[in-house]
Write a protein that holds these residues in place. Structure first.
Motif, PDB file in Angstrom:
ATOM      1  N   UNK A 173       1.028  -1.390  -0.530  1.00  0.00           N
ATOM      2  CA  UNK A 173      -0.033  -0.098  -0.030  1.00  0.00           C
ATOM      3  C   UNK A 173       0.921   1.509  -0.027  1.00  0.00           C
ATOM      4  N   UNK A 174       2.070   1.029   0.395  1.00  0.00           N
ATOM      5  CA  UNK A 174       2.617   2.894   0.733  1.00  0.00           C
ATOM      6  C   UNK A 174       3.072   3.020  -0.701  1.00  0.00           C
ATOM      7  N   UNK A 175       3.101   2.400  -1.888  1.00  0.00           N
ATOM      8  CA  UNK A 175       2.948   2.823  -3.412  1.00  0.00           C
ATOM      9  C   UNK A 175       2.341   2.494  -4.133  1.00  0.00           C
ATOM     10  N   UNK A 176       0.828   2.816  -3.387  1.00  0.00           N
ATOM     11  CA  UNK A 176      -0.038   2.725  -3.820  1.00  0.00           C
ATOM     12  C   UNK A 176      -1.223   4.629  -3.675  1.00  0.00           C
ATOM     13  N   UNK A 177      -1.960   5.657  -3.659  1.00  0.00           N
ATOM     14  CA  UNK A 177      -2.079   6.240  -3.042  1.00  0.00           C
ATOM     15  C   UNK A 177      -4.168   6.183  -2.930  1.00  0.00           C
ATOM     16  N   UNK A 178      -4.678   6.230  -2.012  1.00  0.00           N
ATOM     17  CA  UNK A 178      -5.567   5.774  -1.604  1.00  0.00           C
ATOM     18  C   UNK A 178      -6.797   6.521  -1.533  1.00  0.00           C
ATOM     19  N   UNK A 179      -7.450   6.496  -2.322  1.00  0.00           N
ATOM     20  CA  UNK A 179      -8.747   7.764  -2.376  1.00  0.00           C
ATOM     21  C   UNK A 179      -9.243   7.721  -1.233  1.00  0.00           C
ATOM     22  N   UNK A 180      -9.134   7.490  -0.017  1.00  0.00           N
ATOM     23  CA  UNK A 180      -9.113   8.494   0.965  1.00  0.00           C
ATOM     24  C   UNK A 180      -8.329   8.412   2.157  1.00  0.00           C
ATOM     25  N   UNK A 181      -8.229   9.059   2.434  1.00  0.00           N
ATOM     26  CA  UNK A 181      -6.904   8.980   3.902  1.00  0.00           C
ATOM     27  C   UNK A 181      -7.061   8.115   5.014  1.00  0.00           C
ATOM     28  N   UNK A 182      -8.188   8.066   4.982  1.00  0.00           N
ATOM     29  CA  UNK A 182      -8.742   7.459   5.906  1.00  0.00           C
ATOM     30  C   UNK A 182      -8.858   5.874   6.032  1.00  0.00           C
ATOM     31  N   UNK A 183      -8.394   5.610   4.394  1.00  0.00           N
ATOM     32  CA  UNK A 183      -8.696   4.161   4.006  1.00  0.00           C
ATOM     33  C   UNK A 183      -7.106   3.621   4.616  1.00  0.00           C
ATOM     34  N   UNK A 184      -5.683   4.050   4.355  1.00  0.00           N
ATOM     35  CA  UNK A 184      -5.301   4.054   5.134  1.00  0.00           C
ATOM     36  C   UNK A 184      -4.580   3.941   6.542  1.00  0.00           C
ATOM     37  N   UNK A 185      -5.428   5.082   6.477  1.00  0.00           N
ATOM     38  CA  UNK A 185      -5.646   4.933   8.704  1.00  0.00           C
ATOM     39  C   UNK A 185      -5.785   3.601   9.071  1.00  0.00           C
ATOM     40  N   UNK A 186      -7.129   3.367   8.563  1.00  0.00           N
ATOM     41  CA  UNK A 186      -8.041   1.774   8.495  1.00  0.00           C
ATOM     42  C   UNK A 186      -7.376   1.060   8.943  1.00  0.00           C
ATOM     43  N   UNK A 187      -6.612   0.841   7.594  1.00  0.00           N
ATOM     44  CA  UNK A 187      -5.133  -0.669   7.186  1.00  0.00           C
ATOM     45  C   UNK A 187      -4.514  -0.493   7.929  1.00  0.00           C
ATOM     46  N   UNK A 188      -3.833   0.610   8.645  1.00  0.00           N
ATOM     47  CA  UNK A 188      -2.782   0.919   9.862  1.00  0.00           C
ATOM     48  C   UNK A 188      -3.461   0.416  11.103  1.00  0.00           C
ATOM     49  N   UNK A 189      -4.517   0.565  11.470  1.00  0.00           N
ATOM     50  CA  UNK A 189      -5.029   0.607  12.694  1.00  0.00           C
ATOM     51  C   UNK A 189      -5.407  -1.597  12.475  1.00  0.00           C
ATOM     52  N   UNK A 190      -5.561  -2.056  11.803  1.00  0.00           N
ATOM     53  CA  UNK A 190      -6.305  -3.184  11.293  1.00  0.00           C
ATOM     54  C   UNK A 190      -4.938  -3.707  11.351  1.00  0.00           C
ATOM     55  N   UNK A 191      -4.070  -3.212  10.906  1.00  0.00           N
ATOM     56  CA  UNK A 191      -2.360  -4.557  10.962  1.00  0.00           C
ATOM     57  C   UNK A 191      -2.296  -4.677  12.817  1.00  0.00           C
ATOM     58  N   UNK A 192      -2.286  -2.876  14.130  1.00  0.00           N
ATOM     59  CA  UNK A 192      -2.508  -3.096  15.183  1.00  0.00           C
ATOM     60  C   UNK A 192      -3.080  -4.001  15.825  1.00  0.00           C
ATOM     61  N   UNK A 193      -4.191  -4.431  14.983  1.00  0.00           N
ATOM     62  CA  UNK A 193      -5.037  -4.937  15.952  1.00  0.00           C
ATOM     63  C   UNK A 193      -4.954  -7.058  16.174  1.00  0.00           C
ATOM     64  N   UNK A 194      -4.693  -6.725  14.963  1.00  0.00           N
ATOM     65  CA  UNK A 194      -3.997  -8.023  14.681  1.00  0.00           C
ATOM     66  C   UNK A 194      -2.959  -8.621  15.048  1.00  0.00           C
TER      67      UNK A 194
END
Length: 297
Positions: A173-194
């Protein structure tokens, strides 16, 4: 003891940090706390920086390193991003290097920054060499552009609990621009959760909740976008209420101080014991004076 993750790219800086502090005495855990905010945003005349850290979380029992950071860099509107990082490196050598080396603690300040819209990553650390290399008695700074390629930065004991699949995910994901900033925030938070819910022993270094922060290339001047976005994740209503406001130093003014007063007034009102105008004004004036006074000359 922590888990902090960052993505630094031309389209923004994202960070995710947990809240766990652990006190260890004679090799044993004697206490822990899960309400330490571990990131600071700094807006300077020439750019913006998001700073998070792993390693030493507090000086003594009361001064969290995020408070140490914001109190260190406030009070000077003329300070540049580079000058801010130099100041942090010098102060870390004076205040953190000796106890970190004595206790064998590797400490990292992880920085995502924009200078004239160009992304940069930086690390201020007492172990600039590979894992297992000597812990130094001082801190050094490493910095490089992050536009070709974008970078991901992960630090803290909790990183050992990240799965192989999630390492691949964050690298993708670091190489891709997200449609919305919160999308990547959610990805990182989910990695934290797992990572927290994994069976790896390092999960104990991670708090249940975390906070993500996003900064666009324009920084926090709010003229061309939404500016700094800070979102809590995986908190209960009770634990979220215990979190302090997100630390933000805007052109030398530490907005955290006045935010604390606003929260104090709100909680007093919710408790049915609102502050008098005189008391509220006194607290506000004191906060304004603190907000521009650095912790050292």
């Amino acid at each position: 003891m922590t888990l902090t993750m960052a993505i630094v790219a031309p389209w923004g800086v994202w960070q995710c940090a947990d809240h766990r502090l652990i006190w260890i005495e004679r090799g044993k855990v004697t206490d822990r706390e899960d309400f330490s905010v571990k990131h600071v945003a700094v807006r300077c005349p020439d750019g913006v920086a998001l700073i998070t850290y792993s390693g030493i979380g507090a000086l003594g029992r009361k001064l969290h390193v995020s408070d140490w950071l914001r109190e260190l860099v406030r009070g000077e509107n003329r300070r540049t991003v580079d000058g801010t990082l130099i100041r942090i490196c010098e102060a870390a050598t004076n205040d953190l290097a000796r106890p970190a080396k004595a206790h064998g603690v590797v400490h990292w300040f992880v920085v995502g920054a924009f200078l004239q819209r160009r992304p940069w990553w930086a690390a201020i650390t007492n172990q600039p060499g590979p894992p297992g290399s000597p812990i130094l008695d001082h801190f050094e700074t490493i910095a490089e552009p992050a536009d070709n390629p974008p970078r991901r930065l992960v630090a803290g004991k909790g990183m050992e609990a990240i799965s192989a699949e999630d390492w691949v995910l964050v690298d993708r994901i670091k190489n891709r621009r997200p449609k919305r900033p919160e999308d990547y925030a959610r990805v990182l938070a989910n990695i934290h959760r797992r990572a927290k819910q994994s069976r790896h022993p390092a999960r104990h270094a991670i708090s249940e909740g975390c906070v993500t922060a996003y900064m666009p290339p324009i920084g926090a001047d709010f003229k061309e976008g939404t500016g700094l976005q800070v979102l809590p994740h995986w908190h209960t209503p009770e634990s979220e209420e215990l979190l302090p406001p997100a630390p933000f130093v805007l052109f030398g003014i530490d907005t955290t101080e006045t935010a604390k007063v606003l929260i104090q007034r709100m909680r007093a009102m919710q408790a049915g014991q609102p502050l008098s105008d005189e008391e509220a004004n006194r607290l506000h004036d004191e906060a304004l004076r603190r907000s521009i006074k650095p912790s050292r000359p």
